[in-house]
Design an enzyme around this catalytic site. Structure first.
Site, PDB file in Angstrom:
ATOM      1  N   GLU A  56     -35.783   0.562  -8.140  1.00  0.00           N
ATOM      2  CA  GLU A  56     -36.990   0.018  -7.823  1.00  0.00           C
ATOM      3  C   GLU A  56     -37.456   0.643  -6.536  1.00  0.00           C
ATOM      4  OE1 GLU A  56     -35.678  -4.595  -9.472  1.00  0.00           O
ATOM      5  OE2 GLU A  56     -35.333  -3.974  -7.471  1.00  0.00           O
ATOM      6  N   GLU A  82     -34.210  -3.882 -16.143  1.00  0.00           N
ATOM      7  CA  GLU A  82     -33.348  -5.085 -15.882  1.00  0.00           C
ATOM      8  C   GLU A  82     -34.055  -6.410 -16.230  1.00  0.00           C
ATOM      9  OE1 GLU A  82     -32.775  -5.353 -11.602  1.00  0.00           O
ATOM     10  OE2 GLU A  82     -32.184  -3.240 -11.550  1.00  0.00           O
TER      11      GLU A  82
END
Length: 470
Positions: free
Chosen positions: A179, A276
Site C-alpha cells: 500500500e 486485500e
C-alpha cells in the site's frame, strides 16, 4: 507397423507444436473464473503456537498440512505471505502481527507449496506494518541515503527469494512494498520510490525471471490509480501486476474498482488484482480486543452475516473478473486470524505478547510511531472465514464459485489438454509426482477407477487425432 509409424509421427508433431506454444503464467480462457483465488494467512504460525485449532466442514481437527489441503479443496490456489525485515527488539521479543519474518514465510510457504498452492511474497521493506499512514525504514537501514537503500533492497530481496526457493517454496509472484500510496521504505517522493522498486524488481528478475512482479496501492475510491501507474511508467519501473486493496466499507463501489483496474490494464497493458479484501460475518468480538470494523456501522453495504460476508467477497471477485483477461484474481486478508481462545483479556494478552498473535505487542513500542499504545489482540476476528472455535464458515466456499470447471484429461488444470497432461500421468505412475484428489479424477481418462499408463496413452491418441474424444 505402418499404423504405428503414423501414430509416432503424429505424436511427435503434436509434442513439437505443444513445445513451441508458450503459455503465460496468467493466461485466461474466459472471464467467468479467476486464475488467482488467494488468501493471506501470514499470522497462521503465531496462531498455532498460541494453541489455536482449525477444523474442516465435517468437524475434523486439521494438522498444518491438512489445513492447507483444506484451503486447496475450498478452491483456494494462492497464498500471500507478508515479510518484515526484522520484527523483533534487541532481546528477540516479537512485535506481533504474526511476527512475520522470513522464517515464518518459509514455514507457511512450504506448507502451501507442498499442497500445490502458489505463493505471493509480500515484501513490506520495513520491520512492521506498512500502509499509507506509515512507511518506516527498517532499523538496520536507518540513516541510509537513497543509493544505500537501493543496494540494501536488492540484496535483501535477492537473498530472501533464494532462501524461499531453496526451501521448496513455489514463489510465482512478488510484491514490492505494501500500500505504497504515500511512499516506501522511508522515501516519500515518487521518483525515489520508483528507484527502490526498480532495485527490488531487479533482484526478483535475477533470482527467477518467470516470477511476476507486483506493485500494491490502495484507496481506489480516490481515483488515483492512474496517477500512480503514470508515475511508474514515467520512471521506467518494469512490473507485471498492478494490485489494489479493496474493502467495501472504505473503498467505494465494486463498479468503480472494475473501472479503475480495467483502465490500468487497458492503458498500460498490466495484469491487475485485488491484493486485500474482507468483510465481517458478526458484530460479536471474541477476544476482548476491539475490532477494526465492529459490524454495527451504518455504512456497511451488506448484512453482517455469513451470507453477507460471502456476497461481499463474491462481488469483489466478480469486479475483478469483469476486467477481462487481465483481471487475475483476489486475495482475502487474514481469514484465519481468530481469537487465541482463552476466557479473559489478561490470559489472551500473555499469548499475544509471547507468540505475536495479536495486532501488535508492547515490544513494538520502540519502532512504532504510536509507541504501541494500542497493543493487544486481533482486530480482525469478526472478519475471519472461521468462527471463534476454528470451525469454517460457509463463506469459505465462495472461492470454488470462481474456480474453472476442468474437463477430464486436464491434469495440470490450465484450461486445456496437451502433452504436458500425458507426461504428468506418466510421472505419477512412476512415483515422480503426486496428485491431489481432483487431479486423480481428471487423470482417470478411462474412467476405470485407477490412474495408469493407459490413461496417458489415451490422451496421446486424442492429441494425434486417432480418437475424437476422451
Amino acid at each position: 507397423m505402418f499404423k504405428n509409424k503414423i501414430f509416432s509421427l503424429l505424436l511427435s508433431i503434436c509434442i513439437m507444436v505443444c513445445s513451441i506454444v508458450s503459455v503465460g503464467a496468467a493466461e485466461k480462457h474466459n472471464n467467468s473464473f479467476l486464475d488467482v483465488r488467494g488468501v493471506d494467512v501470514s499470522s497462521y504460525i503465531s496462531l498455532k503456537n498460541s494453541g489455536v485449532d482449525f477444523y474442516d466442514f465435517d468437524g475434523n481437527k486439521l494438522t498444518d498440512k491438512q489445513y492447507f489441503a483444506f484451503l486447496k479443496n475450498c478452491g483456494i490456489n494462492y497464498v500471500r505471505i507478508r515479510i518484515w525485515n526484522n520484527p523483533y527488539d534487541e532481546n528477540g521479543n516479537g512485535y506481533g502481527g504474526g511476527n512475520c519474518d522470513l522464517q515464518n514465510a518459509v514455514t507457511i510457504g512450504k506448507l502451501a507449496s507442498e499442497n500445490s498452492m502458489k505463493v505471493f511474497a509480500d515484501f513490506h521493506l520495513s520491520d512492521f506494518w506498512t500502509d499509507p499512514s506509515q512507511q518506516r525504514v527498517p532499523k538496520a537501514w536507518a540513516g541510509f541515503n537513497l543509493s544505500q537503500k537501493q543496494r540494501a533492497v536488492y540484496d535483501y530481496v535477492f537473498s530472501s527469494l533464494e532462501t524461499l526457493e531453496s526451501n521448496g517454496v513455489d514463489v510465482v509472484m512478488v510484491q514490492m512494498g505494501n500500500e505504497i500510496n504515500s511512499g516506501m521504505c522511508g522515501e516519500t517522493s515518487t521518483k525515489n520510490v520508483a528507484a527502490l522498486l526498480k532495485s527490488g524488481f531487479s533482484a526478483v528478475k535475477d533470482v527467477d525471471s518467470k516470477i511476476l512482479k507486483a506493485v500494491h496501492y490502495t484507496n481506489p475510491e480516490k481515483n488515483g490509480n492512474e496517477y500512480f501507474a503514470e508515475d511508474l511508467n514515467k520512471y521506467g519501473v518494469d512490473y507485471d501486476v498492478f494490485a489494489s486493496s479493496y474493502y467495501s466499507y472504505w473503498h467505494g463501489t465494486t463498479e468503480n474498482l472494475t473501472y479503475q483496474l480495467k483502465n490500468i490494464a487497458d492503458k498500460y497493458n498490466k495484469y491487475v488484482l485485488c491484493a486485500e479484501t474482507s468483510y465481517p460475518f458478526t458484530n460479536q468480538d471474541s477476544d476482548f480486543f476491539a475490532n477494526n470494523i465492529s459490524g454495527n456501522e451504518t455504512y456497511l453495504k451488506y448484512p453482517v452475516s455469513v451470507d453477507g460476508q460471502k456476497n461481499a467477497v463474491s462481488d469483489v471477485m466478480s469486479a475483478v473478473a469483469n476486467v477481462g483477461e487481465k483481471g487475475l484474481g483476489v486475495f482475502y486478508w487474514e481469514p484465519s486470524w481468530i481469537t487465541v481462545g482463552t476466557n479473559s483479556y489478561q490470559d489472551n494478552l500473555k499469548k499475544w505478547e509471547q507468540f505475536g498473535s495479536g495486532w501488535e505487542s508492547s515490544y513494538a513500542a520502540e519502532y512504532c510511531d504510536d509507541k504501541a499504545q494500542y497493543h493487544g489482540g486481533s482486530s480482525w476476528d469478526n472478519q475471519a472465514l472461521f468462527d471463534k472455535n476454528g470451525k469454517p464458515l460457509n463463506s469459505l466456499r465462495v472461492f470454488k464459485d470462481f474456480a474453472p470447471q476442468y474437463q477430464t484429461g486436464d491434469v495440470n488444470r490450465d484450461g486445456k489438454i496437451d502433452v504436458i497432461d500425458s507426461t504428468l500421468i506418466q510421472k505419477y505412475c512412476s512415483g515422480i509426482v503426486s496428485f491431489d484428489e481432483t487431479q486423480i479424477k481428471l487423470a482417470d481418462v478411462n474412467c476405470d477407477g485407477t490412474v495408469d499408463i493407459t490413461d496417458s496413452t489415451k490422451i496421446q491418441k486424442y492429441l494425434a487425432n486417432i480418437i475424437n474424444a476422451l
